[in-house]
Design a protein around this motif. Structure first.
Motif, short mmCIF file in Angstrom:
data_model
loop_
_atom_site.label_atom_id
_atom_site.label_comp_id
_atom_site.label_asym_id
_atom_site.label_seq_id
_atom_site.Cartn_x
_atom_site.Cartn_y
_atom_site.Cartn_z
N THR A 1 60.77 84.09 22.90
CA THR A 1 61.57 83.34 24.11
C THR A 1 60.47 82.91 25.26
O THR A 1 60.74 81.84 25.57
CB THR A 1 62.65 84.18 24.64
N ASN A 2 59.35 83.53 25.28
CA ASN A 2 58.53 83.15 26.27
C ASN A 2 57.90 81.77 25.92
O ASN A 2 57.16 81.29 26.90
CB ASN A 2 57.50 84.27 26.50
N LYS A 3 57.76 81.51 24.43
CA LYS A 3 57.31 80.33 24.22
C LYS A 3 58.14 79.04 24.33
O LYS A 3 57.77 78.00 24.17
CB LYS A 3 56.78 80.48 22.60
N TRP A 4 59.37 79.27 24.75
CA TRP A 4 60.41 78.06 24.68
C TRP A 4 60.06 77.16 25.98
O TRP A 4 60.57 76.13 25.94
CB TRP A 4 61.77 78.60 24.53
N GLU A 5 59.52 77.65 26.95
CA GLU A 5 59.42 77.06 28.18
C GLU A 5 58.79 75.74 28.06
O GLU A 5 59.33 74.45 28.48
CB GLU A 5 58.94 77.74 29.40
N SER A 6 57.46 75.74 27.43
CA SER A 6 56.81 74.56 27.23
C SER A 6 57.38 73.31 26.74
O SER A 6 57.70 72.22 27.17
CB SER A 6 55.41 75.04 26.79
N PRO A 7 57.69 73.84 25.55
CA PRO A 7 58.36 72.30 24.78
C PRO A 7 59.82 71.94 25.28
O PRO A 7 59.99 70.78 25.43
CB PRO A 7 58.76 72.90 23.17
N ALA A 8 60.34 73.06 25.96
CA ALA A 8 61.61 72.37 26.68
C ALA A 8 61.19 71.38 27.94
O ALA A 8 61.96 70.54 28.16
CB ALA A 8 62.36 73.37 27.49
N ARG A 9 60.16 71.89 28.61
CA ARG A 9 59.80 70.71 29.74
C ARG A 9 59.12 69.43 29.20
O ARG A 9 59.48 68.23 29.75
CB ARG A 9 58.57 71.58 30.47
N GLU B 1 64.12 66.11 17.99
CA GLU B 1 63.90 66.64 16.61
C GLU B 1 62.80 67.31 16.74
O GLU B 1 62.33 68.32 16.38
CB GLU B 1 63.79 65.66 15.68
N ARG B 2 61.70 66.67 17.50
CA ARG B 2 60.48 67.36 17.88
C ARG B 2 60.40 68.58 18.35
O ARG B 2 59.95 69.67 18.25
CB ARG B 2 59.29 66.50 18.33
N PHE B 3 61.49 68.74 19.40
CA PHE B 3 61.62 69.90 20.29
C PHE B 3 62.33 70.93 19.57
O PHE B 3 61.96 72.05 19.53
CB PHE B 3 62.56 69.69 21.53
N ARG B 4 63.08 70.63 18.51
CA ARG B 4 63.99 71.54 17.68
C ARG B 4 62.66 72.21 16.71
O ARG B 4 62.81 73.55 16.62
CB ARG B 4 64.81 70.84 16.87
#
Length: 761
Positions: free
Chosen positions: A511-519, A417-420
């Motif tokens: 979309t460039n900001k999605w890598e960090s929370p995904a990791r 949920e935090r990732f979402r």
């Protein structure tokens, strides 16, 4: 040194009839009580005294306290003057000729560790000549003090007195029977060494003290304390040790020896002990006089020794002047009578308790054994394989999901949920008004209401101009900035058209900001999974062997989990790369619907700042129209009535804004609606796909091929499987030692229990 010469006793030394025996040997006592002494002796044979408090008499005293002479007087034999191991004397009255059997009782091994069952070894043939006893005991003691050599070798050799140990808890048992004996058992302990200057060393002094304490500290041990009258009472260490373990004097019988060596005139100082006025004991103090070494060398008989003792106390003041009440505390025969009675009463009281203690101790020992890990298997390969299969099955249930709070998936869900939320907070913060002055830059702008329901957030979370966590992740992007960017990007487009690259640039920014929370999510799941698996590994493998299997399983699973985490992260990065590659969706309907909604929302917000009067009038009309059947207000109502009169019945009040002049920011509004609509489609897609990738590659992926990985990593499916599993199954020394100790204790207890059953207890 010669022994007392055998002779029949016709009268006790205090004038009483000696034909009826004393204590347990008295015919007036029941045969059952006499059998009870034999039973306690048999229990001692099993070595169970290590575990159970058995009744016994322990004779203690300082070196040269007259202890050996006292025992000689009671038993009729001569003992070596220096003993280095306990010597048990089991006396039994018999009408048969005098005999003595010497046995060695090994209750510990050569390293001092308790044996499961006491090892009893007869040392030589039965002795019928008292003069041979002292030499046999001396040889038996050498056998005890040289545990690595066969005991029988000491029966005939004449080697020196070199020994492997100075003192031992293993002991010599003398079983003596004859017509002049009482039914009595006692153990003679090594004399306490007063100091280094008196022939000892610090180690031996402490060893003897610990040995004596191990006997007299037990509640059922009657302490026969010998005190030599030729030495100051306060300087005798045996008395101080006795006070430590029996401070109230309930278990101690005091014996004063060598009264003939008291300096003339000092005899009165010892009488308060006999009268129990000083250092009072529940069973009183006694005084005995034994033959001197010169008397023994001259071949004094036992009867002669008793007669001389009687004459001494009858004719020598102040002993002869003692009140008749205290005369019964003088002479060896009175002491033996009292000892035998005390032991008889103690055994009678303790036997029922011993049976219960044996049962309880057996049960406790079995429970302690049950709490230990299972002993090593005879088929370690099958056992290791079984452990692995059971573990992998339970791990599969964990990965699939357990309906219990705090389980793996329940722990992961808040992180998802935090990732979402983190991905949703990367939405571009478009503002449908110009950043021209302070008034417009500070206009409140709220997310549209339709997003709240779609994202599943409550109204309280849908704050204006803030992300859901109260932190501005993205700076506002004003409409004039969007338009300026569109103009700057124009190349060969016709007037009024803007290149699609503008939308692509805005899409690339979020979309460039999605890598960090995904990791972050992937690593959190990895860490959480590792903790749950660690907790699962311990109960399956910690009790197996010395922990080597558990350690190797941990390492193998960590490595495998790391490879699955790397696979999950690689897939996530691929999914994000797909999003970065350019906008694409086949969900045209959703995209068009979102664009229409966002465009309407932006236009409405813009009109609220550009034409506030018209917006206020429309809002007022809508409020009145909701509560009044026929609007009576002028303005908007009249316009709506007029439009209906000319046939425009389907016009909505919100459509009136379209009558305004064209907005020069229309291209920017379309760009904002395009980007924001695509974000909704892509954000939901990436949130689901990242969660699915982690679940497939890491969570569920861990269960795939784990069993073959463990088999291969441990090497238990290869030619060395038996050797490897046998090494893994080896029990830790601490557990093995504990198991051995408990098994030996159980063996002793069960043997003792069988002894009780044999005699019908």
């Amino acid at each position: 040194m010669s022994t007392f010469q055998s002779a029949s006793s016709n009268a006790s030394s205090d004038g009483t009839d000696g034909d009826h025996g004393v204590g347990l040997s008295n015919p007036s006592l029941s045969q059952t009580r006499r059998c009870m002494l034999d039973m306690v002796n048999r229990l001692h044979n099993t070595g169970v005294q290590i575990d159970i408090d058995l009744p016994q008499i322990a004779v203690i005293g300082n070196q040269s306290a007259g202890k050996s002479s006292l025992i000689e007087s009671i038993s009729g034999i001569t003992l070596p003057r220096r003993i280095h191991c306990p010597t048990e004397c089991r006396l039994s009255r018999s009408d048969a000729p005098w005999t003595c059997t010497v046995e060695l009782r090994f209750i510990t091994d050569k390293n001092g560790q308790p044996l499961g069952h006491a090892r009893n070894e007869v040392f030589g043939d039965e002795i019928s000549d008292k003069s041979q006893v002292e030499d046999r005991i001396r040889r038996a003691q050498r056998a005890i003090l040289n545990p690595s050599k066969p005991a029988r070798t000491f029966l005939d050799d004449n080697e020196d007195d070199t020994t492997e140990v100075s003192f031992s808890t293993n002991y010599i048992s003398l079983q003596i029977s004859g017509p002049e004996l009482a039914d009595l058992s006692f153990v003679d302990l090594p004399g306490l060494i007063a100091s280094v200057s008196r022939g000892g060393n610090e180690r031996d002094i402490k060893m003897v003290e610990n040995l004596v304490s191990s006997y007299i500290s037990k509640p059922s041990c009657v302490i026969l304390l010998t005190v030599a009258c030729e030495t100051d009472f306060e300087n005798q260490g045996a008395h101080h040790l006795t006070k430590k373990h029996d401070p109230e004097g309930k278990r101690t019988i005091g014996v004063l020896t060598k009264p003939d060596r008291i300096p003339r005139g000092d005899e009165e100082s010892w009488l308060p002990l006999i009268r129990n006025e000083q250092e009072a004991l529940e069973n009183n103090w006694y005084c005995v006089k034994q033959p001197s070494s010169q008397d023994i060398k001259q071949g004094i008989t036992w009867d002669e020794a008793r007669a001389r003792e009687n004459d001494f106390f009858a004719l020598t003041p102040p002993w002869s002047e003692l009140d008749p009440l205290y005369q019964k505390y003088l002479r060896t025969i009175n002491l033996v009578d009292r000892l035998s009675s005390i032991l008889s009463d103690l055994i009678s009281k303790r036997l029922p308790e011993i049976q219960l203690e044996l049962e309880n101790t057996v049960q406790n020992t079995r429970e302690a054994l049950a709490q230990l890990p299972k002993p090593p298997s005879s088929d370690p390969v099958s056992e290791v394989a079984g452990l692995l299969h059971t573990f992998v099955d339970e791990l599969g249930e964990l990965l699939e999901g357990i309906p219990v709070a705090g389980a793996l998936l329940q722990t992961i869900r808040p992180a998802q949920e935090r990732f979402r939320r983190a991905i949703r907070n990367t939405a571009p913060a478009f503002r449908p008004f110009e950043d021209l002055d302070e008034d417009t830059s500070e206009v409140e702008f709220c997310e549209p209401e339709f997003l709240a329901n779609e994202d599943g957030d409550s109204d309280e979370d849908d704050d204006c101009d803030e992300d859901d966590d109260g932190e501005d992740f993205n700076a506002p992007i004003f409409i004039d900035q969007v338009l300026a960017r569109a103009h700057a990007a124009r190349t060969r487009e016709l007037p009024g058209h803007v290149p699609f690259v503008v939308q692509k640039l805005y899409i690339a920014e979020f979309t460039n900001k999605w890598e960090s929370p995904a990791r972050v999510l992937c690593r959190f799941v990895h860490t959480t999974l590792a903790l749950h698996i660690k907790a699962l590994i311990a109960p399956h493998f910690s009790s197996f062997g010395q922990g080597g299997l558990e350690q190797r399983v941990v390492i193998l699973i960590q490595d495998y989990m790391r490879s699955r985490a790397n696979a999950a992260e690689a897939l996530i990065m691929k999914l994000i790369a797909l999003e970065k590659n350019g906008p694409l969706t086949l969900n045209d309907h959703y995209l068009s619907d979102y664009k229409a909604k966002f465009l309407s929302h932006y236009k409405k917000a813009r009109e609220e700042t550009q034409n506030p009067t018209l917006v206020e009038a429309i809002n007022a009309y809508k409020s009145l129209h909701a509560s009044i059947t026929v609007p009576a207000t002028p303005g908007i109502a009249q316009v709506m009535t007029g439009l209906a009169a000319i046939g425009l019945h389907g016009v909505n009040v919100d459509d009136l804004v379209t009558l305004l002049p064209p907005d020069r920011m229309e291209p920017a509004l379309n760009i904002m609606a395009d980007v924001r609509a695509y974000f909704q489609v892509a954000y939901k897609r990436i949130v689901d796909n990242v969660a699915l990738a982690i679940d497939y590659e890491l969570v569920r992926g861990l269960g795939r091929e784990l069993l073959p990985t463990l088999y291969s990593g441990l090497g238990i499916n290869g030619p060395e499987a038996l050797r490897i599993c046998s090494e893994l199954a080896q029990e830790s020394p601490s557990v093995a030692g504990k198991r051995e100790e408990l098994l030996k204790r159980l063996e002793r207890l069960q043997t003792a229990s069988r002894e009780l059953v044999t005699v019908g207890m």
